[in-house]
Design a protein around this motif. Structure first.
Motif, short mmCIF file in Angstrom:
data_model
loop_
_atom_site.label_atom_id
_atom_site.label_comp_id
_atom_site.label_asym_id
_atom_site.label_seq_id
_atom_site.Cartn_x
_atom_site.Cartn_y
_atom_site.Cartn_z
N VAL A 61 7.43 14.48 -11.27
CA VAL A 61 7.58 13.17 -11.91
C VAL A 61 8.83 13.11 -12.79
O VAL A 61 9.57 12.13 -12.78
CB VAL A 61 6.34 12.85 -12.76
CG1 VAL A 61 6.59 11.64 -13.66
CG2 VAL A 61 5.15 12.56 -11.86
N THR A 62 9.09 14.16 -13.54
CA THR A 62 10.20 14.12 -14.49
C THR A 62 11.54 13.89 -13.80
O THR A 62 12.44 13.29 -14.39
CB THR A 62 10.26 15.44 -15.29
OG1 THR A 62 10.26 16.54 -14.37
CG2 THR A 62 9.06 15.56 -16.21
N ALA A 63 11.67 14.33 -12.56
CA ALA A 63 12.92 14.13 -11.84
C ALA A 63 13.14 12.67 -11.47
O ALA A 63 14.24 12.24 -11.17
CB ALA A 63 12.93 14.99 -10.57
N PHE A 67 11.25 -0.69 -7.14
CA PHE A 67 10.46 -0.23 -8.28
C PHE A 67 9.06 0.18 -7.84
O PHE A 67 8.52 1.19 -8.28
CB PHE A 67 10.38 -1.31 -9.34
CG PHE A 67 9.48 -0.95 -10.49
CD1 PHE A 67 9.94 -0.15 -11.51
CD2 PHE A 67 8.15 -1.37 -10.52
CE1 PHE A 67 9.10 0.23 -12.56
CE2 PHE A 67 7.32 -1.01 -11.55
CZ PHE A 67 7.80 -0.21 -12.58
N ILE A 68 8.46 -0.63 -6.98
CA ILE A 68 7.10 -0.33 -6.52
C ILE A 68 7.06 0.98 -5.77
O ILE A 68 6.14 1.79 -5.94
CB ILE A 68 6.58 -1.50 -5.65
CG1 ILE A 68 6.36 -2.73 -6.53
CG2 ILE A 68 5.28 -1.11 -4.94
CD1 ILE A 68 6.12 -4.00 -5.77
N GLN A 115 5.62 6.84 -6.02
CA GLN A 115 6.04 8.23 -5.97
C GLN A 115 5.68 8.97 -7.25
O GLN A 115 5.24 10.12 -7.22
CB GLN A 115 7.55 8.32 -5.72
CG GLN A 115 7.96 7.88 -4.31
CD GLN A 115 9.46 7.75 -4.14
OE1 GLN A 115 10.20 7.72 -5.13
NE2 GLN A 115 9.92 7.67 -2.91
N THR A 116 5.84 8.32 -8.38
CA THR A 116 5.55 9.00 -9.65
C THR A 116 4.06 9.21 -9.86
O THR A 116 3.63 10.28 -10.29
CB THR A 116 6.12 8.20 -10.84
OG1 THR A 116 5.59 6.87 -10.83
CG2 THR A 116 7.62 8.13 -10.78
N VAL A 141 0.86 -1.18 0.00
CA VAL A 141 0.00 0.00 0.00
C VAL A 141 0.89 1.23 0.00
O VAL A 141 1.78 1.36 0.85
CB VAL A 141 -0.95 0.02 1.21
CG1 VAL A 141 -1.61 1.38 1.36
CG2 VAL A 141 -2.02 -1.04 1.05
N ASN A 142 0.68 2.10 -0.98
CA ASN A 142 1.44 3.36 -1.11
C ASN A 142 2.95 3.11 -1.03
O ASN A 142 3.69 3.81 -0.32
CB ASN A 142 1.00 4.35 -0.04
CG ASN A 142 -0.43 4.83 -0.26
OD1 ASN A 142 -0.99 4.64 -1.34
ND2 ASN A 142 -1.02 5.44 0.74
N GLY A 143 3.41 2.09 -1.77
CA GLY A 143 4.82 1.83 -1.92
C GLY A 143 5.47 1.03 -0.81
O GLY A 143 6.66 0.74 -0.87
#
Length: 469
Positions: free
Chosen positions: A242-244, A227-228, A233-234, A172-174
């Motif tokens: 997000v781009t960072a 990865f999760i 986060q993205t 949940v939420n990473g």
């Protein structure tokens, strides 16, 4: 026509999907609902609607439009109670047949009692993933006490199952909240090969909620915790942030790469050896798991290497270490860790497995040979076991209670055996590996003194026997 704001957000999602998996057309399908129920990747399976048709709506991404961040509008699929979506694995050419990961970004309107998230058995079984009273749950094997989920608030939920180890992980939420080993095949698709989202079994209609889903993504492998966490986060940030993250996700999404283990000096090193009791030879291809003594929750698992295993565990805790290996009886030992910077050593001696009790007992209604759903679920759990154990054959033993004519009961017991055999044949077990016999009422497991006891005698027992070569 897509607005400039939507185009900016869609560009980021496309860019992220491209970097996360260079061959995504074969390894993932992404549904962000900008293409209706079709995936972003070309040629993928279309999701099917379950229950009442939902609607596609536009909503503002939380956090956008504030503190200089441009307002972002996304498309979500809004579904009614006892409705949802379905991924057809047959249309995806068996995409979810081995190891897989399912990622969802969604919210539910109600979270009282049981609320269905994932159903692997197409409404034929209550087993599956729920949110229970705001906590993550896989009925009825595991619950995440520290996984609070709030109504009307989007959550990032990830479910994965490893084909080889049967390890199920739920995030949940990473953050990993529930980990356990699938006791059979409850966490994978059955012969209907469909994965249902959000819809309940329609029997107890309070076990589903209306809600909205902004993203569904399925992968044909187990994704790493790193990865999760990055994926959460993205998806929970606006494009400016997000781009960072894109380059970091690109590096971590490669399923071949492995994280370098780090030795934590605050943990206790627990090592051990697994050997055969008769000749003291090291046992290979054994699975080792560690569970807490107080609640049986899964802490860690691995395979032995050269007959040895090693874990880093918290100090001053009681654990149970269990070993499973083909051809041997499963064995567990208790381990109590002491202070930090110490090492606990253990030895586990395995004995050859025996087959002196049935693997399953299937119950039948009086005077019928109909195979009912609970019995089918038991058989489904055994199919993968026998598919892996080519050294074993199946012996079916049919029985009845003592009510009625003896000869008719004998015939009925054989009919029950044949029904079970046919079910196993349909699921790919070869005919020459299945034998069976009916005993009628001659071998009761309980005294036929009451209906409660007699119903336990109306059964077919599934036994395993080594194939003599």
């Amino acid at each position: 026509m897509i607005s400039k704001k939507n185009a900016k957000w869609l560009f980021v999602i496309l860019l992220l999907s491209h970097y996360c998996d260079p061959v995504f057309s074969q390894t993932q399908w992404t549904y962000d609902f900008n293409n209706g129920l079709s995936p972003m990747e070309k040629g993928g399976p279309v999701l099917h609607k379950l229950g009442q048709s939902g609607q596609f709506i536009k909503e503002k991404v939380p956090g956008s439009g504030e503190k200089g961040v441009p307002e972002i509008i996304r498309t979500v699929y809004q579904f009614e109670k006892n409705s949802g979506l379905q991924f057809d694995n047959k249309e995806a050419n068996g995409f979810l047949n081995k190891s897989f990961t399912i990622e969802i970004y969604f919210k539910l309107n109600e979270l009282d009692s049981w609320k269905r998230v994932l159903d692997f058995k197409n409404r034929k079984s209550d087993y599956g993933s729920y949110i229970y009273d705001g906590k993550l749950n896989f009925y009825d094997f595991a619950i995440g006490e520290k996984a609070p989920v709030k109504a009307n608030q989007y959550i990032h939920y990830v479910y994965s199952r490893d084909f080889d180890t049967k390890a199920i992980k739920m995030y949940v939420n990473g953050i990993s909240k529930v980990e356990f080993k699938d006791p059979g095949t409850e966490g994978i698709l059955d012969n209907e090969q469909v994965l249902n989202f959000f819809q309940d079994d329609l029997v107890a209609n309070h076990e589903a909620s209306a809600g909205s889903v902004a993203l569904i993504r399925v992968y044909d492998r187990v994704m790493t915790p790193v990865f999760i966490r990055r994926s959460y986060q993205t998806i929970s940030r606006a494009p400016k942030e997000v781009t960072a993250e894109i380059e970091a996700v690109k590096q971590e999404a490669n399923p071949v790469e492995k994280e370098t283990p780090v030795i934590n000096t605050n943990l206790v090193q627990v090592t051990g050896k697994v050997f055969e009791g008769k000749n003291l030879a090291a046992v290979e291809n054994a699975d080792v798991s560690v569970r807490k003594m107080n609640n049986d929750s899964l802490v860690a698992q691995s395979k032995v290497h050269n007959g040895s295993y090693a874990f880093q565990l918290k100090p001053h805790e009681s654990y149970k270490i269990s070993v499973q290996a083909q051809g041997y009886q499963t064995k567990s030992i208790p381990v109590r860790t002491t202070g930090r910077a110490t090492e606990v050593k253990s030895l586990i001696s395995l004995s050859p497995e025996t087959f002196d009790s049935p693997l399953a007992t299937l119950l039948f209604t009086q005077s019928t040979e109909t195979l009912e759903n609970p019995a089918k679920t038991q058989l489904d759990s055994l199919v993968s076991y026998f598919q892996k154990r080519n050294d074993l054959k199946i012996m079916l033993k049919g029985h009845t209670d003592n009510i009625g004519d003896f000869d008719k009961n004998l015939l009925l017991s054989n009919q029950r055996v044949q029904v079970v055999k046919n079910y196993l044949l349909e699921r790919g077990i070869p005919n020459d590996r299945i034998q069976g016999v009916g005993y009628g009422s001659t071998r009761p497991s309980q005294k036929n003194q009451s209906e409660e006891l007699r119903k336990l005698n109306r059964r077919v027992e599934v036994w395993a026997e080594p194939i003599k070569r």
